[in-house]
Design a protein around this motif. Structure first.
Motif, mmCIF file in Angstrom:
data_model
loop_
_atom_site.group_PDB
_atom_site.id
_atom_site.type_symbol
_atom_site.label_atom_id
_atom_site.label_comp_id
_atom_site.label_asym_id
_atom_site.label_seq_id
_atom_site.Cartn_x
_atom_site.Cartn_y
_atom_site.Cartn_z
ATOM 1 N N SER A 107 9.658 -6.944 18.476
ATOM 2 C CA SER A 107 8.280 -6.918 18.235
ATOM 3 C C SER A 107 7.824 -8.131 17.266
ATOM 4 C CB SER A 107 7.268 -5.894 18.368
ATOM 5 O OG SER A 107 7.566 -5.287 16.776
ATOM 6 N N ARG A 108 7.102 -8.795 17.637
ATOM 7 C CA ARG A 108 6.755 -9.958 16.751
ATOM 8 C C ARG A 108 6.268 -9.529 15.258
ATOM 9 N NH1 ARG A 108 5.079 -15.587 17.217
ATOM 10 N NH2 ARG A 108 5.774 -15.636 19.010
ATOM 11 N N PRO A 109 5.374 -8.535 15.367
ATOM 12 C CA PRO A 109 4.873 -8.019 13.911
ATOM 13 C C PRO A 109 6.185 -7.128 13.194
ATOM 14 C CG PRO A 109 3.789 -7.119 15.477
ATOM 15 C CD PRO A 109 4.302 -8.049 16.024
ATOM 16 N N GLY A 110 6.879 -6.677 14.038
ATOM 17 C CA GLY A 110 7.999 -5.644 13.509
ATOM 18 C C GLY A 110 7.391 -4.227 13.407
ATOM 19 N N THR A 111 6.595 -3.778 14.132
ATOM 20 C CA THR A 111 5.766 -2.432 14.372
ATOM 21 C C THR A 111 6.222 -1.541 15.136
ATOM 22 O OG1 THR A 111 3.939 -3.403 15.279
ATOM 23 C CG2 THR A 111 4.024 -3.307 12.800
ATOM 24 N N GLN A 112 7.315 -1.865 15.904
ATOM 25 C CA GLN A 112 7.782 -0.824 17.072
ATOM 26 C C GLN A 112 8.318 0.232 16.489
ATOM 27 O OE1 GLN A 112 10.547 -2.840 19.777
ATOM 28 N NE2 GLN A 112 11.015 -0.938 20.589
#
Length: 48
Positions: free
Chosen positions: A20-25
């Protein structure tokens, strides 16, 4: 290496790479995410 996580579901032991783009998966699959959401919902709606 900072994008490798363990699944947040209590009964899952899988690791995954967070793309994921923000790194919050938080979960390895939608199945785990849905199962955990249902578990949390049932925990709050139970009446004694």
């Amino acid at each position: 290496m900072h994008r490798i996580h363990r699944c947040a579901a209590e009964d899952c032991v899988h690791a995954f790479v967070d793309f994921s783009r923000p790194g919050t998966q938080r979960y390895c699959t939608y199945h785990c995410a849905n199962r955990d959401a249902v578990r949390r919902h049932r925990a709050t709606t139970r009446t004694p």
